[in-house]
Design an enzyme around this catalytic site. Structure first.
Site, PDB file in Angstrom:
ATOM      1  CG  ASP A 198      65.780 107.150 -63.128  1.00 31.50           C
ATOM      2  OD1 ASP A 198      65.861 106.826 -61.928  1.00 31.50           O
ATOM      3  OD2 ASP A 198      66.336 106.514 -64.040  1.00 31.50           O
ATOM      4  CE  LYS A 219      68.989 108.636 -63.232  1.00 37.01           C
ATOM      5  NZ  LYS A 219      69.277 107.873 -64.479  1.00 37.01           N
ATOM      6  CG  ASP A 261      65.574 101.738 -64.855  1.00 38.12           C
ATOM      7  OD1 ASP A 261      65.627 102.226 -66.000  1.00 38.12           O
ATOM      8  OD2 ASP A 261      66.179 102.208 -63.886  1.00 38.12           O
TER       9      ASP A 261
END
Length: 417
Positions: free
Chosen positions: A255, A258, A357
């Site tokens: 991630d 982000k 996840d």
């Protein structure tokens, strides 16, 4: 015999130095340490600061335990499940004394420790496990600045007939050289892990959900799922270990894109509007863009994972068939929107991280939700087989559920302030 073993240790040095991930290196160090001195079992501890009475103290935390005798009783492909615990660095236990003095400790028989020795052995562990420890050898792991990194404690040396015997002076000589060289590889892996966690910390400053414990758990689940997938698909051991090393790091960075998303969206304590969700979906593209100039194999897998960990098995995920660099659509559906990737169009790494996840997110507290119960989480995961997730990976997930739970206990969420 010692010269032959010593040459094997030198050859092993280069192999250990090629392992990038800290956890995989710790597991390999323990395995090879046991091989060097023919030990049936053992544990590896690392030094971690833990809070106690409003202050932080160094403790030895067990990271991996191995036991050949007990593993032989498991179904093929299954791993030993062991307790996660910590020890004080003091003279009361063999490992604690080893860490305190920074000296090798060789105990021929833990049930007959000399009364002059400051340490003792708690036989409760043997009663619980049904495995009797006799001989044990503990060796400190120190970096180039003599800072204690951890301790290897190996158990029950066996002779050529399988009889448990004390560890010899030759064993001490071999394990000392092994520990010195293993410590150098371990120091490098600590630096690599620290650099990755700093990148995660940057994401955490932007997105409170992206914590170090979350990414460690997701990466841990990912490697366990892949390991069982590789077992079923008969992947060669060398290829499997090499891929696990790069996959672990890539999963931790799933991630990282982000960092390019607005705080107003990342930190919103409620569900996104359709417009906000569309913006949020771009983190997959931004993450992939960070790895567009690959310098190492891990960059290629990290790009795959960042780009595809929100794709769904049935093609309903995102971002779909979009070039992450130009953000141009490659394949469109009847409505002119990007087609989602589906089935095996989604790289294996992305399919595994997607499952890892979501599982962790459902189990975890968020500002907008409480953690789900284990029963509800597992029911949801099972229900999403064939739609959101690869059905084969769901079967594997439930095969290794004890290992998944163990990883969750290894990286618990910090208690709320």
């Amino acid at each position: 015999m010692v010269d032959t073993d010593f040459r094997s240790i030198i050859k092993l040095d280069s192999e250990l130095n090629q392992i990038q991930d800290l956890d995989l290196l710790l597991e390999r160090i323990l395995l090879e340490a046991r091989k060097v001195v023919r030990a049936d079992a053992g544990s590896i501890y690392i030094v971690e600061k833990q809070e106690e009475n409003d202050s932080f103290i160094d403790k030895l935390v067990v990271k991996y335990a191995q036991n050949d005798t007990m593993t032989k009783n498991l179904p093929p492909g299954h791993k030993l499940i062991y307790s996660i615990f910590s020890l004080e660095i003091n003279e009361k236990t063999v490992s604690g004394y080893c860490a305190l003095t920074r000296k090798l400790v060789n105990v021929p028989d833990v049930y007959n420790i000399s009364s002059d020795a400051p340490y003792s052995y708690n036989t409760t562990y043997d009663k619980i496990s049904g495995y009797k420890t006799i001989s044990t050898l503990a060796i400190p792991l120190q970096n180039s600045e003599d800072r204690l990194l951890g301790v290897i404690q190996i158990i029950n040396s066996k002779d050529k007939n399988g009889k448990v015997v004390p560890f010899s002076q030759d064993d001490e000589y071999l394990i000392t050289h092994f520990a010195t060289n293993a410590s150098l590889a371990l120091q490098k892996a600590f630096v690599t892990r620290a650099m990755i966690l700093r990148m995660i910390k940057m994401s955490e400053l932007r997105d409170p959900k992206e914590t170090g414990t979350h990414v460690n758990r997701v990466a841990g689940y990912t490697v366990e799922i892949y390991d069982r997938w590789a077992y079923h698909h008969r992947v060669l051991e060398e290829e499997k270990e090499r891929y696990k090393d790069t996959l672990k790091i890539a999963a931790m960075l799933h991630d990282v894109g982000k960092v390019a998303i607005s705080d107003m969206i990342l930190k919103k304590p409620a569900k996104f509007t359709p417009e906000e969700f569309k913006i949020m979906q771009h983190h997959t593209l931004y993450g992939a863009q960070l790895f567009e100039d690959p310098q190492a194999p891990v960059d290629n897998i990290a790009r795959e994972v960042a780009l595809t960990h929100h794709e769904n098995w049935d093609g309903t995920g995102y971002p779909g068939w979009i070039d992450p660099l130009t953000e141009r659509t490659i394949k469109t559906g009847s409505e002119g929107k990007p087609l989602g990737k589906k089935g095996e169009e989604i790289p294996l790494a992305g399919r595994i991280v997607a499952l890892a996840d979501v599982y962790d997110a459902l189990c975890s507290r968020r500002v907008y939700k409480e953690p789900w119960t284990e029963t509800d989480v597992l029911a949801e995961i099972k229900q999403l087989s064939g739609t959101k997730f690869d059905p084969e990976l769901i079967e594997i997930f439930f095969e290794i559920l004890p290992s998944i739970k163990q990883i969750r206990s290894l990286y618990p969420e910090p208690e709320a302030a």
